[in-house]
Design a protein around this motif. Structure first.
Motif, short mmCIF file in Angstrom:
data_model
loop_
_atom_site.label_atom_id
_atom_site.label_comp_id
_atom_site.label_asym_id
_atom_site.label_seq_id
_atom_site.Cartn_x
_atom_site.Cartn_y
_atom_site.Cartn_z
N VAL A 1 0.72 -1.07 0.04
CA VAL A 1 -0.09 -0.06 -0.10
C VAL A 1 0.78 1.22 0.00
CG1 VAL A 1 -1.79 -1.28 1.12
CG2 VAL A 1 -0.11 0.09 2.46
N LEU A 2 2.14 1.24 0.45
CA LEU A 2 2.86 2.23 0.46
C LEU A 2 3.45 2.70 -1.14
CD1 LEU A 2 5.32 2.00 3.36
CD2 LEU A 2 3.61 3.61 3.09
N GLU A 3 3.55 1.42 -1.92
CA GLU A 3 3.92 1.60 -3.26
C GLU A 3 3.03 1.74 -4.53
OE1 GLU A 3 7.82 -0.26 -3.97
OE2 GLU A 3 8.32 -0.16 -2.04
N GLY A 4 2.03 0.85 -4.19
CA GLY A 4 1.33 0.55 -5.25
C GLY A 4 -0.37 1.36 -5.12
N ASN A 5 -0.96 1.02 -6.38
CA ASN A 5 -2.29 1.74 -6.35
C ASN A 5 -3.27 0.87 -5.55
OD1 ASN A 5 -5.24 1.54 -7.53
ND2 ASN A 5 -4.39 2.96 -8.87
N ILE A 6 -3.70 1.67 -4.50
CA ILE A 6 -4.51 1.15 -3.33
C ILE A 6 -5.45 0.07 -3.76
CG2 ILE A 6 -6.11 1.53 -1.54
CD1 ILE A 6 -3.30 2.55 -1.02
N LEU A 7 -6.45 0.14 -4.71
CA LEU A 7 -7.49 -0.62 -5.21
C LEU A 7 -7.11 -1.87 -5.78
CD1 LEU A 7 -10.59 -1.34 -4.87
CD2 LEU A 7 -10.68 0.03 -7.25
N ARG A 8 -6.08 -1.69 -6.61
CA ARG A 8 -5.32 -2.73 -6.92
C ARG A 8 -4.56 -3.86 -6.23
NH1 ARG A 8 -3.23 -4.12 -12.34
NH2 ARG A 8 -1.19 -5.38 -12.31
N LEU B 1 -6.55 -11.19 -15.74
CA LEU B 1 -6.65 -10.07 -16.61
C LEU B 1 -6.11 -8.93 -16.01
CD1 LEU B 1 -8.43 -8.92 -18.92
CD2 LEU B 1 -10.20 -8.58 -17.38
N MET B 2 -6.03 -8.76 -14.57
CA MET B 2 -5.53 -7.59 -13.80
C MET B 2 -3.91 -7.74 -14.17
SD MET B 2 -7.32 -6.85 -10.28
CE MET B 2 -6.37 -5.75 -10.02
N LEU B 3 -3.45 -8.95 -14.00
CA LEU B 3 -2.01 -9.06 -14.20
C LEU B 3 -1.31 -9.08 -15.67
CD1 LEU B 3 -1.56 -11.74 -11.53
CD2 LEU B 3 -0.85 -9.08 -11.11
N GLU C 1 -8.39 -3.33 -15.23
CA GLU C 1 -8.57 -3.56 -13.68
C GLU C 1 -9.82 -3.51 -13.06
OE1 GLU C 1 -3.86 -1.69 -12.65
OE2 GLU C 1 -5.85 -0.55 -12.70
N TRP C 2 -10.78 -2.81 -13.40
CA TRP C 2 -11.94 -2.82 -12.90
C TRP C 2 -12.64 -4.10 -13.19
CZ3 TRP C 2 -13.71 -0.21 -9.02
CH2 TRP C 2 -13.51 1.14 -8.83
N VAL C 3 -12.61 -4.54 -14.52
CA VAL C 3 -13.24 -5.60 -14.95
C VAL C 3 -12.61 -6.89 -14.20
CG1 VAL C 3 -13.58 -7.34 -16.81
CG2 VAL C 3 -13.81 -4.88 -17.15
N GLY C 4 -11.14 -6.94 -14.13
CA GLY C 4 -10.41 -7.99 -13.48
C GLY C 4 -10.95 -8.12 -11.93
N GLY D 1 -13.59 -6.96 -10.83
CA GLY D 1 -14.93 -7.40 -10.67
C GLY D 1 -14.93 -8.89 -10.50
N LEU D 2 -14.21 -9.85 -11.34
CA LEU D 2 -14.28 -10.96 -11.47
C LEU D 2 -13.87 -11.87 -10.29
CD1 LEU D 2 -13.36 -11.54 -15.29
CD2 LEU D 2 -15.44 -11.92 -14.06
N ILE D 3 -12.53 -10.89 -9.64
CA ILE D 3 -12.05 -11.70 -8.48
C ILE D 3 -13.05 -11.37 -7.25
CG2 ILE D 3 -10.38 -10.91 -6.63
CD1 ILE D 3 -8.58 -10.01 -8.86
N VAL D 4 -13.74 -10.40 -7.25
CA VAL D 4 -14.86 -10.35 -6.15
C VAL D 4 -15.86 -11.26 -6.44
CG1 VAL D 4 -16.18 -8.61 -5.06
CG2 VAL D 4 -14.11 -7.80 -5.70
N LEU D 5 -16.37 -11.10 -7.48
CA LEU D 5 -17.43 -12.27 -7.72
C LEU D 5 -16.99 -13.37 -7.28
CD1 LEU D 5 -20.47 -13.12 -8.84
CD2 LEU D 5 -19.36 -12.98 -11.16
#
Length: 294
Positions: free
Chosen positions: A90-97, A138-140, A271-274, A276-280
Motif C-alpha cells: 500500500v505504500l508503493e502501489g495503487n490502493i484498489l489494485r 486479466l489484472m496481471l 483492472e475494474w473488470v478483472g 470485479g471477477l475476483i470479487v465475484l
C-alpha cells in the motif's frame, strides 16, 4: 431473534469493523511514511507498539504456546509476512489494485479450509475459482510480455500477502482451544520477529523521523493495529473460514471509497473488470464452500 442467536452476531460485527478499518489504514500509513518513517521500520514500529501495549493482557497467554507450538509458529510466520507485505504494497502501489490482488485470499482460504479443516466445497465453488483466477490473469496481464505476470513489487507483495493472510486465517480457525490473546500475541510478535530478521539480513538502516511522527506511529499501532487485529481474530475464530472470507470483502469497499476520496490514483477499465471477477469469484467460492448457513 432467539437468544441463542445473539452470540453469532458479535463475530460478524467484529469482522465488519475490523475489515473496514483495514480498508482505510493505508492513508495514515502513507502519511507516516511521508513524515520520514517508512518501509519495514514503520511496520515493525506499528506492530511493536501493539505488542508492547498488549502485554498486560496477553502475557499470561504465553504459556499456551506449549500447547500447539508448531501451529502457533506457523501463525507467527504467516501473519508476519502478511502484514509486512501488505504495508509495503500500500505504500508503493495503487490502493484498489493492491486490495483486489490481496483479496484473492478468500479463494486460498476456501481451498485451505477444504484441505485442512474439512470444510466442504461444491462444484459451484470450483467454478467460481475459475472466475476469480480469470480476473487475476486479466489484472496481471502485461502488454510488454504478452503474458499475465505481476507488474512490479506492489503486485508481488499484494499477492503473497493475501496468500499468507489466508493461511493465517485457517490456522486461527484450527486453533480453537487457543485464546484470542495468544493468537493476537502471535500476530504482533510474528511481524516484529519477521521484520527484525529482514532488517538484519538486508542491513536496512534505521530512519530518524521527527518525534511527532514516531509518536503517531505508536498511536496508530495501539489504537489501530491492536484494535483491528483483535476484532479480526475474534471474528475469524468464531465463524467458518468461508463466511469470514465473504464478510472480510467489506475491506474492498472501504478501500475503494477512501481511494476515490483521498487520492488521484486511476484504475483502468481492465483492472475494474478483472477486479470485479475476483470479487465475484471470491464471494461465490466462499459462499459455496458450505451448503449450510452458519
Amino acid at each position: 431473534m432467539p437468544s441463542n442467536e445473539t452470540p453469532r452476531i458479535y463475530p460478524v460485527f467484529a469482522l465488519l469493523i475490523g475489515a473496514g478499518l483495514w480498508g482505510v489504514i493505508w492513508y495514515p500509513i502513507r502519511l507516516l511514511e511521508g513524515g520520514g518513517l517508512g518501509g519495514i521500520w514503520l511496520t515493525v514500529t506499528l506492530y511493536g507498539a501493539a505488542l508492547v501495549f498488549s502485554l498486560p493482557r496477553t502475557a499470561r497467554a504465553i504459556s499456551e504456546f506449549t500447547h500447539h507450538p508448531a501451529l502457533l509458529l506457523l501463525l507467527m510466520l504467516a501473519a508476519g509476512w502478511t502484514n509486512i507485505a501488505f504495508v509495503e504494497a500500500v505504500l508503493e502501489g495503487n490502493i484498489l489494485r493492491v486490495l483486489l490482488l490481496f483479496y484473492l485470499s478468500p479463494l486460498w482460504a476456501t481451498l485451505m479450509g477444504w484441505l485442512f479443516l474439512r470444510e466442504r466445497i461444491t462444484r459451484v465453488a470450483f467454478a467460481s475459482l475459475v472466475i476469480a483466477m480469470s480476473g487475476a490473469l486479466l489484472m496481471l496481464w502485461n502488454p510488454i510480455l504478452a503474458w499475465p505476470w505481476p507488474q512490479g513489487k506492489p503486485d508481488w507483495m499484494a499477492l503473497t500477502s493475501g496468500f499468507a493472510f489466508a493461511l493465517s486465517n485457517v490456522v486461527v480457525r484450527k486453533l480453537q482451544d487457543i485464546s484470542i490473546q495468544a493468537k493476537s500475541l502471535s500476530v504482533w510478535a510474528g511481524v516484529v520477529v519477521v521484520g527484525g530478521v529482514i532488517i538484519a539480513i538486508f542491513s536496512i538502516p534505521m530512519p530518524h523521523p521527527p518525534g511527532s511522527i514516531f509518536t503517531g506511529a505508536v498511536a496508530l499501532g495501539v489504537l489501530g493495529i491492536l484494535v483491528m487485529t483483535v476484532l479480526v481474530q475474534y471474528g475469524v475464530t468464531h465463524m467458518p473460514v468461508h463466511r469470514s472470507a465473504v464478510i472480510a470483502l467489506v475491506e474492498l469497499i472501504a478501500g475503494a471509497v477512501s481511494q476515490q476520496l483521498l487520492t488521484d490514483e486511476v484504475v483502468t477499465v481492465r483492472e475494474w473488470v478483472g477486479g470485479g471477477l475476483i470479487v465475484l469469484g471470491a464471494y461465490l467460492a466462499a459462499r459455496a464452500s458450505s451448503p449450510k448457513d452458519y
